[in-house]
Design a protein around this motif. Structure first.
Motif, PDB file in Angstrom:
ATOM      1  N   ARG A   1     171.910  20.229  49.580  1.00 30.89           N
ATOM      2  CA  ARG A   1     172.359  19.350  48.496  1.00 30.89           C
ATOM      3  C   ARG A   1     173.819  18.982  48.677  1.00 30.89           C
ATOM      4  O   ARG A   1     174.252  17.866  48.417  1.00 30.89           O
ATOM      5  CB  ARG A   1     172.176  20.063  47.146  1.00 30.89           C
ATOM      6  CG  ARG A   1     170.740  20.411  46.817  1.00 30.89           C
ATOM      7  CD  ARG A   1     170.681  21.387  45.664  1.00 30.89           C
ATOM      8  NE  ARG A   1     171.331  22.649  46.004  1.00 30.89           N
ATOM      9  CZ  ARG A   1     171.544  23.641  45.181  1.00 30.89           C
ATOM     10  NH1 ARG A   1     171.188  23.523  43.908  1.00 30.89           N
ATOM     11  NH2 ARG A   1     172.131  24.756  45.588  1.00 30.89           N
ATOM     12  N   SER A   2     174.617  19.962  49.108  1.00 42.59           N
ATOM     13  CA  SER A   2     176.072  19.785  49.133  1.00 42.59           C
ATOM     14  C   SER A   2     176.616  20.310  50.456  1.00 42.59           C
ATOM     15  O   SER A   2     176.370  21.464  50.815  1.00 42.59           O
ATOM     16  CB  SER A   2     176.692  20.583  47.979  1.00 42.59           C
ATOM     17  OG  SER A   2     176.170  21.913  47.947  1.00 42.59           O
TER      18      SER A   2
ATOM     19  N   GLY B   1     171.052  15.104  50.260  1.00 38.21           N
ATOM     20  CA  GLY B   1     172.265  15.676  49.678  1.00 38.21           C
ATOM     21  C   GLY B   1     173.427  14.786  50.042  1.00 38.21           C
ATOM     22  O   GLY B   1     173.235  13.675  50.545  1.00 38.21           O
TER      23      GLY B   1
ATOM     24  N   ASN C   1     175.368  19.515  43.410  1.00 37.19           N
ATOM     25  CA  ASN C   1     174.167  20.353  43.355  1.00 37.19           C
ATOM     26  C   ASN C   1     173.279  19.952  42.178  1.00 37.19           C
ATOM     27  O   ASN C   1     172.047  19.948  42.288  1.00 37.19           O
ATOM     28  CB  ASN C   1     174.548  21.830  43.226  1.00 37.19           C
ATOM     29  CG  ASN C   1     175.080  22.403  44.530  1.00 37.19           C
ATOM     30  OD1 ASN C   1     174.922  21.799  45.592  1.00 37.19           O
ATOM     31  ND2 ASN C   1     175.715  23.564  44.459  1.00 37.19           N
TER      32      ASN C   1
END
Ligand code: COA
Ligand code: MG
Length: 290
Positions: free
Chosen positions: A10-11, A218, A231
């Motif tokens: 996601r990140s 992401g 997130n």
């Protein structure tokens, strides 16, 4: 080897590998991926020091469940060969390489990494005008090779195109769409570019939601303050999961056995939606397991 699609990204936080404080901090931050940068974030006179610091940080470990990548300088720069040799000998999860134009570039990077551990992934920046026409060919390189993830380099793309990186990112939208579509054909994970406005979390979140809408897995990040909102955007929401569970439950009903299209909450719902629902639930499960 951990395949690209198997884990949440996601990140992905970049930090200059020359910044020891940032490396120490990254070990405590809730990002899914840490990218130790040797390229754009490091000045020429600091390149050797940054390379040594990145290799030492990987050897020291302490990144927990986070995936760790080192971004090398391009293979044709004065530092590229030394970066790639050092990274190949490190135990890092992935090497991220910049300014890839075509499939021949992937072959050169694969060759430079021949001695690396078999699980070391090759990640590439997608950030040059020349790559636009070659996205499907680059994606094809993933079959049987190390290539497993792309990251959009929107700052470099803006520079090359002489386009403006406005909040709505209008000049880049066709390229983002094509990159996501090509990545999916190759089974490659794909992350959106960075948002330079690290003090404006509203602007950041809007851009992250735009990336989610385009299908990115992401987003790449430049500052710790961007991690939690990122997130949040790239985790399935409560309403997404409620929808997914209702679709799964509906298709499991005895009266819906053998049917390809049914009605769920007043909407036409097909078996392809069931697959999307199952994927959402699986993604949420992997995030919960981090
Ligand atoms: N990773 C880890 N820690 C970071 C960080 C990052 N990317 N960016 C900032 N921090 C840390 C700082 O070290 C500081 O730590 P401290 O509170 O212990 O002193 C804290 O977060 C707050 O930093 P802040 O003062 O808000 O930012 P700054 O003005 O010092 O730095 C940047 C701003 C943009 C220069 C910095 O965030 C940065 O270098 N980002 C990454 C740039 C990069 O890698 N670019 C290449 C890819 S596009
Ligand atoms: Mg760049």
């Amino acid at each position: 080897m951990t395949k690209a699609s198997d884990r949440p990204r996601r990140s992905a936080l970049y930090l200059p590998a020359s910044n020891a404080k940032a490396i120490a901090k990254a070990r405590t931050l809730p990002c899914d991926v840490v990218i130790l940068d040797l390229e754009d974030a490091v000045a020429p006179e600091m390149k050797d020091e940054a390379r040594a610091a990145a290799i030492a940080a990987v050897a020291e470990g302490g990144f927990g469940g986070r995936e760790v990548a080192i971004r090398a300088n391009g293979i044709d720069t004065p530092w590229g060969a030394e970066d790639l040799a050092a990274i190949a000998a490190s135990g890092v999860d992935a090497v991220l390489v910049p300014k890839v134009n075509d499939a021949a570039d992937i072959a050169r990077y694969d060759a430079a990494l021949a001695s690396a551990h078999p699980g070391m992934q090759l990640w590439t920046m997608i950030e040059t005008c020349a790559s636009v026409a070659n996205l499907p060919a680059i994606a094809n390189c993933a079959a049987g090779g190390r290539l497993s993830l792309w990251i959009m380099g929107t700052n470099d793309l803006a520079k090359e195109m002489r386009a403006q990186l406005t909040p709505c990112r209008t000049p880049f939208l066709p390229f983002l769409t094509m990159a996501v579509a090509a990545a999916r054909t190759g089974g490659i994970a794909i992350l959106d570019g960075v948002c330079n406005e690290f003090r404006d979390i509203e602007a950041f979140s809007a851009e992250a939601r735009q990336g989610l809408m385009f299908g990115f897995d992401g987003k790449s990040l430049i500052h710790p303050a961007q991690i939690e909102p990122c997130n949040a955007v790239f985790s399935p929401s409560q309403s997404d999961l409620a929808w997914a569970h209702s679709v799964i439950a509906a298709f499991a009903l005895p009266e819906n056995q053998g049917r390809g299209a049914i009605r769920v909450d007043g909407k036409m719902t097909e078996l392809l939606h069931l697959e999307q629902a199952q994927r959402l639930v699986a993604v949420a499960g992997k995030i919960a397991g981090l």
